[in-house]
Design a protein around this motif. Structure first.
Motif, PDB file in Angstrom:
ATOM      1  N   VAL A   1      -3.720  -4.932  -9.057  1.00 36.36           N
ATOM      2  CA  VAL A   1      -3.346  -3.541  -8.802  1.00 36.36           C
ATOM      3  C   VAL A   1      -4.638  -2.738  -8.674  1.00 36.36           C
ATOM      4  N   VAL A   2      -4.870  -2.199  -7.489  1.00 32.87           N
ATOM      5  CA  VAL A   2      -6.062  -1.389  -7.214  1.00 32.87           C
ATOM      6  C   VAL A   2      -5.630   0.073  -7.195  1.00 32.87           C
ATOM      7  N   ARG A   3      -6.104   0.844  -8.144  1.00 33.83           N
ATOM      8  CA  ARG A   3      -5.785   2.277  -8.213  1.00 33.83           C
ATOM      9  C   ARG A   3      -7.008   3.059  -7.748  1.00 33.83           C
ATOM     10  N   VAL A   4      -7.061   3.318  -6.468  1.00 29.19           N
ATOM     11  CA  VAL A   4      -8.221   4.001  -5.912  1.00 29.19           C
ATOM     12  C   VAL A   4      -8.267   5.422  -6.467  1.00 29.19           C
ATOM     13  N   GLY A   5      -9.408   5.787  -7.013  1.00 27.23           N
ATOM     14  CA  GLY A   5      -9.575   7.116  -7.573  1.00 27.23           C
ATOM     15  C   GLY A   5      -9.166   7.236  -9.020  1.00 27.23           C
ATOM     16  N   ASN A   6      -8.653   6.169  -9.616  1.00 24.88           N
ATOM     17  CA  ASN A   6      -8.249   6.188 -11.019  1.00 24.88           C
ATOM     18  C   ASN A   6      -9.322   5.473 -11.842  1.00 24.88           C
ATOM     19  N   PRO A   7      -9.990   6.167 -12.762  1.00 22.05           N
ATOM     20  CA  PRO A   7     -11.066   5.515 -13.537  1.00 22.05           C
ATOM     21  C   PRO A   7     -10.587   4.319 -14.355  1.00 22.05           C
TER      22      PRO A   7
ATOM     23  N   VAL B   1       0.856  -1.189   0.000  1.00 15.65           N
ATOM     24  CA  VAL B   1       0.000   0.000   0.000  1.00 15.65           C
ATOM     25  C   VAL B   1       0.888   1.233   0.000  1.00 15.65           C
ATOM     26  N   GLY B   2       0.629   2.137  -0.926  1.00 16.81           N
ATOM     27  CA  GLY B   2       1.407   3.365  -0.986  1.00 16.81           C
ATOM     28  C   GLY B   2       0.768   4.358  -1.923  1.00 16.81           C
ATOM     29  N   ALA B   3       1.348   5.520  -1.988  1.00 19.65           N
ATOM     30  CA  ALA B   3       0.836   6.555  -2.877  1.00 19.65           C
ATOM     31  C   ALA B   3       1.118   6.183  -4.326  1.00 19.65           C
ATOM     32  N   ALA B   4       0.266   6.644  -5.212  1.00 20.95           N
ATOM     33  CA  ALA B   4       0.472   6.391  -6.640  1.00 20.95           C
ATOM     34  C   ALA B   4       1.783   7.022  -7.082  1.00 20.95           C
TER      35      ALA B   4
ATOM     36  N   LEU C   1     -11.836  -1.888  -4.500  1.00 21.54           N
ATOM     37  CA  LEU C   1     -11.497  -2.288  -3.133  1.00 21.54           C
ATOM     38  C   LEU C   1     -12.777  -2.555  -2.363  1.00 21.54           C
ATOM     39  N   ASP C   2     -12.850  -3.729  -1.768  1.00 24.35           N
ATOM     40  CA  ASP C   2     -14.029  -4.107  -0.985  1.00 24.35           C
ATOM     41  C   ASP C   2     -14.003  -3.340   0.329  1.00 24.35           C
ATOM     42  N   LEU C   3     -15.003  -2.480   0.523  1.00 23.94           N
ATOM     43  CA  LEU C   3     -15.045  -1.641   1.718  1.00 23.94           C
ATOM     44  C   LEU C   3     -15.289  -2.466   2.974  1.00 23.94           C
ATOM     45  N   TYR C   4     -15.872  -3.631   2.833  1.00 21.40           N
ATOM     46  CA  TYR C   4     -16.251  -4.441   3.994  1.00 21.40           C
ATOM     47  C   TYR C   4     -15.386  -5.689   4.156  1.00 21.40           C
ATOM     48  N   GLY C   5     -14.310  -5.792   3.410  1.00 16.48           N
ATOM     49  CA  GLY C   5     -13.345  -6.861   3.605  1.00 16.48           C
ATOM     50  C   GLY C   5     -13.820  -8.239   3.234  1.00 16.48           C
ATOM     51  N   GLY C   6     -14.898  -8.357   2.438  1.00 16.14           N
ATOM     52  CA  GLY C   6     -15.371  -9.666   1.998  1.00 16.14           C
ATOM     53  C   GLY C   6     -16.166 -10.429   3.033  1.00 16.14           C
TER      54      GLY C   6
ATOM     55  N   ILE D   1      -1.930  -1.616  -3.817  1.00 18.55           N
ATOM     56  CA  ILE D   1      -3.034  -0.670  -3.684  1.00 18.55           C
ATOM     57  C   ILE D   1      -2.446   0.733  -3.735  1.00 18.55           C
ATOM     58  N   ASP D   2      -2.793   1.480  -4.772  1.00 18.67           N
ATOM     59  CA  ASP D   2      -2.330   2.861  -4.936  1.00 18.67           C
ATOM     60  C   ASP D   2      -3.374   3.797  -4.346  1.00 18.67           C
ATOM     61  N   LEU D   3      -2.950   4.592  -3.383  1.00 13.61           N
ATOM     62  CA  LEU D   3      -3.856   5.527  -2.725  1.00 13.61           C
ATOM     63  C   LEU D   3      -3.680   6.921  -3.314  1.00 13.61           C
ATOM     64  N   PRO D   4      -4.766   7.661  -3.466  1.00 10.34           N
ATOM     65  CA  PRO D   4      -4.634   9.039  -3.952  1.00 10.34           C
ATOM     66  C   PRO D   4      -4.077   9.931  -2.852  1.00 10.34           C
TER      67      PRO D   4
END
Length: 707
Positions: free
Chosen positions: A355-361, A339-342, A367-372, A512-515
Motif C-alpha cells: 500500500v503506497v500512500r503518496v503524501g502520507n508520512p 489506484v485511487g484517492a485516499a 513510489l519509484d518515479l522511474y519505474g525501476g 496506490i492512494d493518491l492525494p
C-alpha cells in the motif's frame, strides 16, 4: 513453492512481502460482514466445486447457469392460455356427456360394430358378462381418450403443463447424486493420471474434511499448470502437497483468503458477479434474467465505466473487480495495481501486499518515479508522458518526443555520474538550468572522460532559453511534486522502499492512494505516471501467463495519445486496464473515439449526459429490427341495417367502428440512442457491451447492478 509452483525467488517483491517462518499454518476463517457470501468450505465447498458451469455467451455468470434459447418463444398470455384450457376441458366434458346420454345418437358405436363379430352382441353373446363389460367399457374409454387428446391439443394443455406444473415438480426433486469418481473434480483425476495419486488423495481428503477453500483449489490448480507446462517438476509439486495439503504453494504473503468479501466469486471460471441482466425487450432473450459476470477473459480487452458521482462506479464496479483480482493474485493467477484517492473505498489494507500512500508520512512504501528501469531513454519516455502527456497535441498521431529528448539529455549524464537518477529537487534544478548543478555535472563528466554524455549535456545547455524549449514547462510540472507534502517520497538514494511496477512478474496486490485535497494536479500526473509505467512494464514481462490489471478509480486527466496507444497494446501482453470517468468531457474530443475503440468493454451508468450518450451510441452502432405500424381505418356503413348496427356499437363502446391494419417492416435503428442512455436507464442500472480476448462479442446489455 510459490503459487505458480516455483521456488521462492521473488527478488524485490519477496523482500517487501516476507513469508512466514516455518511450515505454513491454516489461518483462521476471515470474518464475513453481514450479507457477504462466505467462501466455500467443507461440504458446501464440495457442492460449490461440483456445481455445473456450462459454456455460455460472454458475460454470463456460468455458476449453475441454465442456458436459454437464443430467440424468445411466442408464448400465449397466461390468462388466455388458462381460460382456453378450461373452456376446452368443459367442451370435452359436454361432448362426452352428450354421447353418454345418446343426445347425439349411436353413430359413435359404428366402428366397434364393424370390427367385432355378431356373436359378441346380444344377450346370448359368446363373451359372457365379463367379456362384454371389458369390450364395451374399453371402447368407451378409448373414445374418451380420443376426445381428451383432441380437446387437449385445442386447449394447449401441454403448454400449461410446461409453464405451470413441470417447474414446481422440478423444485421438489431431490438433489442430484454425486458425480462419478472419474468425473468428480474433487478427486483431482488429472494428478492421478500423471502419477501423483498420493497428492490427489491428500487433496481429496483435505476437501472432504473442510480444510480446503476456493482459493486453495485455484492456487493448486495454477501450480499444476506449471507442472504440465514443464516449468516445474512433478516431484517438487507432489512433495509440497503431501507436506502442506491444502496450504501448499502459498502466496508469498502467506494468506489464503481476503479479510472479507463483498461480491460473489467463482474461481473455477475466474468470474465475479456484478449484477443481473434485466428482463428487458432491449436485451437478447438468452441474456435476460441471467447473472452478469466479468473475468480476465473480458478484462483483457480493458473496461471503461462512465457515470456521474453516486452512480455506483466505485462500489458496484471497481471494488468487486479489484476484490476478484486480489483473489486471483492469491491463487497465483494475476497481478493487480489499484489506484485511487485516499479513502475512496477500495478495500481494506489487509487485502493488499503493498500500500503506497503518496503524501502520507506514515506510508511504508514509496513510489519509484522511474519505474525501476536503468535505461535513461526509457525512463525519460515514461516520465515525459506523466509530466506533459496531457499537453501534447490531442490527436492519435501526436506524441511528447521533444519532452522525452530534453529529459534524456539530463537523466543520462546524471546517471552516468551518480549511478542513479536524480531526485525530484535535483531534476527540477536541472530543468530550470540552474548553473550550479549543471556546472558540477559537466565537471564530473569531463573528469570521467564520458564524451558521449557530455555531448548530451551540451545540447541541453544550448536549448536553454531558446524559443520552443519545453524545459521550463517540464520544470513547472516537476515543481508540483517538489512540495513539502511529498518531501519523503520519490527517493532515489536507496534509503526508502520504493515500489516498482517491474514487480508485475509476480502475483502482487498493490494499492496506490493518491492525494486529492490541494494536490489534484499532482494526483493526475501520478496517475498518468502509473499508467505509463504499467504499459511499459507488462510489455517486457518474461511470464505472460500471469494476468496483469491496472484499476484506475478516476481516470480524469489520464487519457493522452500515448495512453490510448498503450491500452491498444495491452491485450497481446495478457494485461488490461479498468478505468472510470464521471463524463467523457474529461477526455479531449479527438481522443474519445480512439479511446472507445481501443476499449473492449464499455459501460454507461445511469445519469449519463446526452452528449456522452451520443458517443456511446456511435460506437455501439445500429441494428436491423422489426417495426410495426398499426393503422385504424373507420368503417363506413352503406346500408340502413349496417348504419343501425354501427350506431348501436358507438352507443355501447363510445368509439366508431374501425378496421385495424398492421404493417411490418425492417428498419435500421441505434442499439441505444443518446436520449435512451440519458433518460431511459433506471437508477442502479448500467448499459454494458463486452468483448473477450478471443474476439467474442456481447451486444449492449441493460444490467441491474444492485443484485
Amino acid at each position: 513453492m510459490d503459487s505458480d509452483g516455483t521456488q521462492d525467488a521473488r527478488g524485490t517483491h519477496a523482500d517487501r512481502v516476507p513469508r512466514p517462518a516455518g511450515p505454513p499454518q491454516v489461518p483462521p476463517r476471515p470474518a464475513q460482514a453481514p450479507g457477504m457470501p462466505p467462501a466455500p468450505d467443507g461440504s458446501s465447498f464440495l457442492t460449490w466445486l461440483r456445481t455445473p458451469r456450462p459454456e455460455a455467451a460472454p458475460g454470463v455468470w456460468r455458476f449453475g447457469h441454465l442456458p436459454r434459447p437464443d430467440e424468445e418463444p411466442e408464448e400465449i398470455p397466461t390468462r388466455q392460455l388458462l381460460s382456453g384450457a378450461l373452456i376446452a376441458f368443459l367442451v370435452g366434458w359436454l361432448i362426452w356427456s352428450l354421447l353418454q346420454n345418446r343426445y347425439l345418437g349411436d353413430w359413435w358405436w359404428v366402428p366397434l360394430f364393424l370390427i367385432t363379430p355378431d356373436s359378441w352382441r346380444g344377450a346370448d353373446s359368446d363373451l359372457g358378462d365379463v367379456g362384454i363389460l371389458i369390450v364395451y367399457r374399453g371402447y368407451e374409454l378409448l373414445v374418451a381418450l380420443v376426445i381428451m387428446v383432441a380437446v387437449g391439443r385445442v386447449g394447449r394443455w401441454s403448454e400449461v403443463w410446461r409453464r405451470f406444473v413441470a417447474p414446481r415438480l422440478r423444485r421438489r426433486q431431490p438433489q442430484q447424486a454425486p458425480p462419478a469418481p472419474e468425473e468428480d473434480p474433487a478427486q483431482w483425476n488429472q494428478l492421478r493420471a500423471a502419477g501423483a495419486a498420493d497428492a490427489a488423495e491428500r487433496l481429496g481428503a483435505e476437501a472432504r474434511a473442510g480444510r480446503m477453500r476456493d482459493v486453495d483449489q485455484a492456487r493448486i490448480a495454477r501450480a499444476w499448470q506449471g507442472v504440465r507446462s514443464g516449468r516445474h517438476s512433478l516431484a517438487t509439486f507432489s512433495g509440497a502437497v503431501l507436506q502442506d495439503g491444502a496450504a501448499a504453494c502459498l502466496h508469498p504473503s502467506g494468506e489464503r483468503d481476503l479479510p472479507g468479501r463483498l461480491a460473489k466469486h467463482d474461481l473455477v471460471t475466474g468470474q465475479v458477479r456484478l449484477g443481473t441482466t434485466a428482463d428487458h425487450p432491449r436485451n437478447p432473450y438468452s441474456y435476460r434474467g441471467t447473472g452478469l459476470a466479468l473475468g480476465p477473459d473480458l478484462l483483457g480487452t480493458s473496461l471503461l465505466a462512465v457515470g456521474p458521482a453516486g452512480s455506483g462506479k466505485t462500489g458496484g464496479v471497481v471494488w468487486p473487480l479489484a476484490e476478484s483480482l486480489c483473489l486471483h493474485a492469491l491463487a497465483g493467477r494475476a497481478a493487480v495495481v489499484v489506484v485511487g484517492a485516499a479513502g475512496a473505498g477500495l478495500g481494506p489494507v489487509d487485502a493488499y501486499d503493498v500500500v503506497v500512500r503518496v503524501g502520507n508520512p506514515e506510508s511504508v512504501y514509496d513510489l519509484d518515479l522511474y519505474g525501476g528501469t536503468t535505461d535513461p531513454d526509457e525512463a525519460a519516455a515514461v516520465l515525459a508522458e506523466a509530466l506533459v502527456g496531457d499537453l501534447a497535441d490531442p490527436h492519435p498521431g501526436a506524441d511528447s518526443r521533444r519532452s522525452t529528448t530534453v529529459l534524456a539529455q539530463l537523466l543520462g549524464p546524471f546517471r552516468g555520474v551518480h549511478g542513479r537518477f536524480p531526485s525530484v529537487p535535483e531534476l527540477r534544478q536541472l530543468l530550470d538550468g540552474t548553473p550550479g548543478p549543471l556546472g558540477a555535472l559537466r565537471t564530473a563528466l569531463t573528469e570521467g572522460g564520458k564524451e558521449s554524455l557530455l555531448r548530451e549535456l551540451d545540447a541541453r545547455e544550448r536549448q536553454l532559453g531558446q524559443p520552443g524549449d519545453v524545459g521550463s514547462v517540464l520544470a513547472d510540472r516537476v515543481a508540483l511534486l517538489d512540495r513539502p507534502a511529498f518531501a519523503g517520497f520519490f527517493d532515489t538514494s536507496g534509503q526508502s522502499r520504493p515500489f516498482s511496477l517491474r514487480a508485475l512478474d509476480h502475483p502482487v496486490r498493490v494499492r496506490i492512494d493518491l492525494p486529492q485535497r490541494g494536490h489534484a494536479d499532482a494526483s493526475r500526473m501520478l496517475a498518468r505516471l502509473v499508467l505509463a509505467q504499467f504499459a511499459a512494464s507488462v510489455a517486457v514481462r518474461e511470464d505472460r501467463s500471469l494476468f496483469a490489471c491496472l484499476v484506475l478509480d478516476d481516470a480524469t486527466g489520464v487519457i493522452t495519445p500515448e495512453a490510448v496507444r498503450g491500452i491498444q497494446r495491452l491485450r497481446s501482453a495478457n494485461a488490461g486496464v479498468v478505468m472510470t470517468l464521471r463524463t467523457l468531457d474529461d477526455v479531449p474530443r479527438p481522443l474519445r473515439s480512439p479511446l472507445l475503440g481501443a476499449i473492449g468493454c464499455r459501460m454507461a451508468l445511469s445519469g449519463l449526459t446526452p452528449w456522452d450518450g451520443q458517443d456511446f451510441a456511435e460506437v455501439w452502432g445500429k441494428e436491423w429490427t422489426e417495426a410495426r405500424d398499426v393503422t385504424d381505418r373507420q368503417i363506413i356503413a352503406e346500408t340502413p341495417a349496417g348504419k343501425a348496427v354501427h350506431m348501436l356499437r358507438r352507443v355501447i363502446t363510445g368509439n366508431a367502428p374501425t378496421a385495424r391494419a398492421v404493417t411490418v417492416r425492417q428498419v435500421e435503428r441505434e442499439r441505444w440512442s443518446a436520449s435512451e442512455l440519458a433518460h431511459g436507464v433506471p437508477p442502479g442500472h448500467a448499459v454494458l457491451s463486452l468483448t473477450s480476448v478471443r474476439g467474442e462479442h456481447a451486444p449492449p446489455l441493460l444490467v441491474d447492478l444492485r443484485n
